[in-house]
Design a protein around this motif. Structure first.
Motif, PDB file in Angstrom:
ATOM      1  N   ASP A 199      25.990  51.650  46.700  1.00  7.02           N
ATOM      2  CA  ASP A 199      25.369  50.340  46.865  1.00  7.02           C
ATOM      3  C   ASP A 199      25.934  49.383  45.829  1.00  7.02           C
ATOM      4  OD1 ASP A 199      23.717  51.149  48.890  1.00  7.02           O
ATOM      5  OD2 ASP A 199      22.189  51.881  47.493  1.00  7.02           O
ATOM      6  N   GLY A 200      26.122  48.142  46.240  1.00  9.53           N
ATOM      7  CA  GLY A 200      26.649  47.151  45.301  1.00  9.53           C
ATOM      8  C   GLY A 200      25.930  45.825  45.427  1.00  9.53           C
ATOM      9  N   PRO A 201      26.399  44.832  44.670  1.00  6.76           N
ATOM     10  CA  PRO A 201      25.810  43.490  44.725  1.00  6.76           C
ATOM     11  C   PRO A 201      26.373  42.700  45.903  1.00  6.76           C
ATOM     12  CG  PRO A 201      27.601  43.516  43.151  1.00  6.76           C
ATOM     13  CD  PRO A 201      27.501  44.916  43.697  1.00  6.76           C
ATOM     14  N   ALA A 206      30.999  41.614  44.325  1.00  8.37           N
ATOM     15  CA  ALA A 206      31.637  42.928  44.223  1.00  8.37           C
ATOM     16  C   ALA A 206      33.155  42.802  44.375  1.00  8.37           C
ATOM     17  CB  ALA A 206      31.078  43.875  45.279  1.00  8.37           C
ATOM     18  N   TYR A 207      33.578  42.007  45.357  1.00  4.16           N
ATOM     19  CA  TYR A 207      35.019  41.929  45.649  1.00  4.16           C
ATOM     20  C   TYR A 207      35.791  41.227  44.532  1.00  4.16           C
ATOM     21  CZ  TYR A 207      38.907  42.337  48.932  1.00  4.16           C
ATOM     22  OH  TYR A 207      40.076  42.692  49.548  1.00  4.16           O
ATOM     23  N   TRP A 279      46.116  46.785  45.816  1.00  5.42           N
ATOM     24  CA  TRP A 279      46.460  46.131  47.078  1.00  5.42           C
ATOM     25  C   TRP A 279      45.154  45.849  47.817  1.00  5.42           C
ATOM     26  CZ3 TRP A 279      51.716  45.707  48.945  1.00  5.42           C
ATOM     27  CH2 TRP A 279      52.669  46.246  48.077  1.00  5.42           C
ATOM     28  N   THR A 280      44.907  44.590  48.117  1.00  6.94           N
ATOM     29  CA  THR A 280      43.671  44.290  48.828  1.00  6.94           C
ATOM     30  C   THR A 280      43.994  43.885  50.259  1.00  6.94           C
ATOM     31  OG1 THR A 280      43.588  41.921  48.314  1.00  6.94           O
ATOM     32  CG2 THR A 280      42.650  43.436  46.674  1.00  6.94           C
ATOM     33  N   ILE A 281      43.087  44.177  51.145  1.00 12.65           N
ATOM     34  CA  ILE A 281      43.210  43.727  52.531  1.00 12.65           C
ATOM     35  C   ILE A 281      41.984  42.864  52.801  1.00 12.65           C
ATOM     36  CG2 ILE A 281      43.498  44.387  54.948  1.00 12.65           C
ATOM     37  CD1 ILE A 281      44.302  47.197  53.980  1.00 12.65           C
ATOM     38  N   PHE A 282      42.215  41.589  53.073  1.00 13.10           N
ATOM     39  CA  PHE A 282      41.114  40.669  53.304  1.00 13.10           C
ATOM     40  C   PHE A 282      40.323  41.136  54.525  1.00 13.10           C
ATOM     41  CE2 PHE A 282      39.112  36.768  54.750  1.00 13.10           C
ATOM     42  CZ  PHE A 282      38.754  36.149  53.564  1.00 13.10           C
ATOM     43  N   ARG A 374      44.080  34.038  39.483  1.00 18.29           N
ATOM     44  CA  ARG A 374      44.497  33.382  40.715  1.00 18.29           C
ATOM     45  C   ARG A 374      43.976  34.107  41.955  1.00 18.29           C
ATOM     46  NH1 ARG A 374      50.610  32.738  42.184  1.00 18.29           N
ATOM     47  NH2 ARG A 374      50.489  31.372  43.999  1.00 18.29           N
ATOM     48  N   GLY A 375      43.853  35.434  41.840  1.00 21.08           N
ATOM     49  CA  GLY A 375      43.395  36.226  42.986  1.00 21.08           C
ATOM     50  C   GLY A 375      42.019  35.784  43.462  1.00 21.08           C
ATOM     51  N   GLY A 376      41.103  35.622  42.524  1.00 21.50           N
ATOM     52  CA  GLY A 376      39.752  35.180  42.868  1.00 21.50           C
ATOM     53  C   GLY A 376      39.774  33.764  43.430  1.00 21.50           C
ATOM     54  N   GLN A 377      40.598  32.907  42.841  1.00 25.79           N
ATOM     55  CA  GLN A 377      40.703  31.526  43.343  1.00 25.79           C
ATOM     56  C   GLN A 377      41.110  31.532  44.815  1.00 25.79           C
ATOM     57  OE1 GLN A 377      43.435  29.170  41.016  1.00 25.79           O
ATOM     58  NE2 GLN A 377      42.313  29.448  39.098  1.00 25.79           N
ATOM     59  N   VAL A 378      42.168  32.277  45.097  1.00 32.89           N
ATOM     60  CA  VAL A 378      42.719  32.294  46.455  1.00 32.89           C
ATOM     61  C   VAL A 378      41.742  32.969  47.433  1.00 32.89           C
ATOM     62  CG1 VAL A 378      44.602  33.212  47.878  1.00 32.89           C
ATOM     63  CG2 VAL A 378      45.105  32.162  45.661  1.00 32.89           C
ATOM     64  N   PHE A 379      41.091  34.025  46.984  1.00 32.95           N
ATOM     65  CA  PHE A 379      40.116  34.722  47.840  1.00 32.95           C
ATOM     66  C   PHE A 379      39.015  33.760  48.282  1.00 32.95           C
ATOM     67  CE2 PHE A 379      35.940  37.019  47.714  1.00 32.95           C
ATOM     68  CZ  PHE A 379      36.049  37.646  48.944  1.00 32.95           C
ATOM     69  N   HIS A 380      38.438  33.033  47.323  1.00 35.07           N
ATOM     70  CA  HIS A 380      37.332  32.132  47.676  1.00 35.07           C
ATOM     71  C   HIS A 380      37.811  30.990  48.579  1.00 35.07           C
ATOM     72  CE1 HIS A 380      34.004  33.962  45.470  1.00 35.07           C
ATOM     73  NE2 HIS A 380      34.950  34.393  44.668  1.00 35.07           N
ATOM     74  N   GLN A 381      39.046  30.539  48.367  1.00 36.49           N
ATOM     75  CA  GLN A 381      39.582  29.493  49.257  1.00 36.49           C
ATOM     76  C   GLN A 381      39.705  30.006  50.687  1.00 36.49           C
ATOM     77  OE1 GLN A 381      43.075  28.728  46.975  1.00 36.49           O
ATOM     78  NE2 GLN A 381      41.998  27.337  45.567  1.00 36.49           N
TER      79      GLN A 381
END
Ligand code: FES
Ligand SMILES: [Fe+2]
Length: 407
Positions: A199-201, A206-207, A279-282, A374-381
């Protein structure tokens, strides 16, 4: 082709490592705190992201043999994956076409599924083959009452499905060439060692933790150590991204020896050097390599939103190049996997839950992502863009990404 791309990424990481530099985003980015806590936005994300985009639903090695199946529930949608006689995978809406009861639960191997409510029977290719007491029930067109099929795709030893029966989005376009790179892991010949669910938040809280190395020597000082690297360079394919630390060294598989990559020719670069990092997969997968049990291994983390905005569940698949053989190897593979569970559960997710509770207070308006994140920036965009895109825009976005990838 993809090896060339992997080598180019490695060389760029080595150059940055040798020069003690990293790539920065242009600016610090602010994300509204409410984007983690707003229940209405959360429902829209489930609908427009998780129930509309292709999701990586299983590593191929979870369903290695014809007849293997797995039933799962994703954001309220019952999904059934089956391995067909010809080796391909099919993804079905796990609802009996009589009155909607799921035809099977859990995992196993079967050529047919008999619904536990009134006994209708389906083949594992979805065909309805038996209506119970057919004379009493009345005549039906069986061909029109097969299990409903979702779009699915298998590549690089991973299986994707789109939980939208009417989706027109080609899964290849969505992947924007990324699967050709993921193929370098060799997962299609690997095996599943073990798996577990945590279980996570909130799913984005989490991501976020999978998308930066900034926190590694601080949050994970007890497990990874306080002198662990905290820098990452990012590489993008559509919304999918790899993050890897700029370094001229890579640890030699199965030893503590550090290989100096500046001293190696491109042909000699080992697979670990080419695939290091995360390596992340959106929108919900993270893959990281590990070594334990005498084998190369990887942890594939698969995240889904939970019942409420502040919850999520993560399945961790520990996949290995070969099954460990001796008792010692099995023990050491379990130890490696247990260690990773502790890191994620007691450090990442425990922190994420506290962070989420604090954000729920509504006392803070924005959170920050630095030039080194930058990863978090791009993910949220991407989350914003895809949550708000119409179905038509979604097709345009990914046909453009696919075109760009092919160039
Ligand atoms: S709901 Fe499946 S047989 Fe009736
Ligand atoms: Fe972490």
């Amino acid at each position: 082709m993809s090896r060339e791309e992997l080598v180019a990424m490695t060389r760029s990481l080595v150059e940055h490592g040798a020069a003690d530099t990293m790539e920065y985003a242009d600016e610090i980015v602010r994300v509204p705190a409410a984007s983690y806590t707003d229940p209405e936005l959360y429902e829209r994300e489930k609908r427009n992201i998780f129930r509309r985009l292709p999701l990586m639903v299983a590593p191929s090695c979870e369903l290695p043999e014809p007849g293997d199946y797995k039933a799962m529930d994703i954001c309220g949608v019952p999904l059934l994956l089956t391995r067909q006689r010809d080796g391909s995978v099919a993804a079905f809406l796990n609802m009996c076409t009589h009155r909607g009861n799921p035809v099977v639960s859990g995992t196993g191997n079967a050529t047919r599924f008999m619904c536990g409510y009134h006994g209708w029977t389906f083949k594992n290719d979805g065909d309805l083959v038996g209506v119970a007491s057919p004379k009493d029930f009345g005549a039906v067109d069986k061909a029109a009452l097969c299990l409903k099929r979702f779009p699915s795709f298998e590549s690089a030893g991973l299986i994707w499905a789109t939980l939208d029966l009417d989706s027109k989005l080609p899964i290849e376009n969505y992947l924007s060439g990324y699967d050709a790179l993921l193929d370098a892991f060799g997962f299609k010949d690997w095996t599943l060692f073990s798996q577990r669910t945590l279980d996570g938040p909130n799913w984005k809280t989490a991501y976020d933790g999978y998308l930066d190395f900034y926190h590694l020597p601080v949050l994970h000082k007890e497990t990874f150590g306080a002198d662990f690297f905290n820098r990452a360079n990012y590489f993008f394919w559509g919304p999918h991204q790899r993050l890897s630390s700029p370094s001229k060294f890579v640890q030699k598989t199965g030893s503590d020896e550090q290989l100096d990559l500046t001293q190696m020719s491109d042909e000699d670069l080992p697979p670990d050097a080419l695939t290091q990092g995360v390596w992340t997969i959106f929108p919900h997968i993270s893959i990281a390599s590990f070594y334990g049990g005498g084998q190369r291994g990887a942890m594939i983390s698969q995240l889904f939103p939970g019942e409420t905005v502040g919850t999520s569940t993560t399945t961790q698949y520990y996949v290995m190049e070969n099954q460990p053989e001796t008792d010692e190897q099995v023990k050491s593979a379990h130890e490696q996997f247990d260690f990773l569970e502790v890191v994620v559960r007691d450090e990442d997710y425990a922190t994420g839950k506290r962070q989420h509770e604090a954000l729920q207070s509504g006392m803070m308006k924005e959170v920050l992502f630095g030039k080194n994140e930058r990863g978090g920036q791009v993910f949220h965009q991407w989350v914003d863009k895809l949550t708000n895109a119409s179905d038509e825009e979604l097709l345009e976005i990914f046909s453009a990404e696919q075109k760009q990838a092919a160039e």
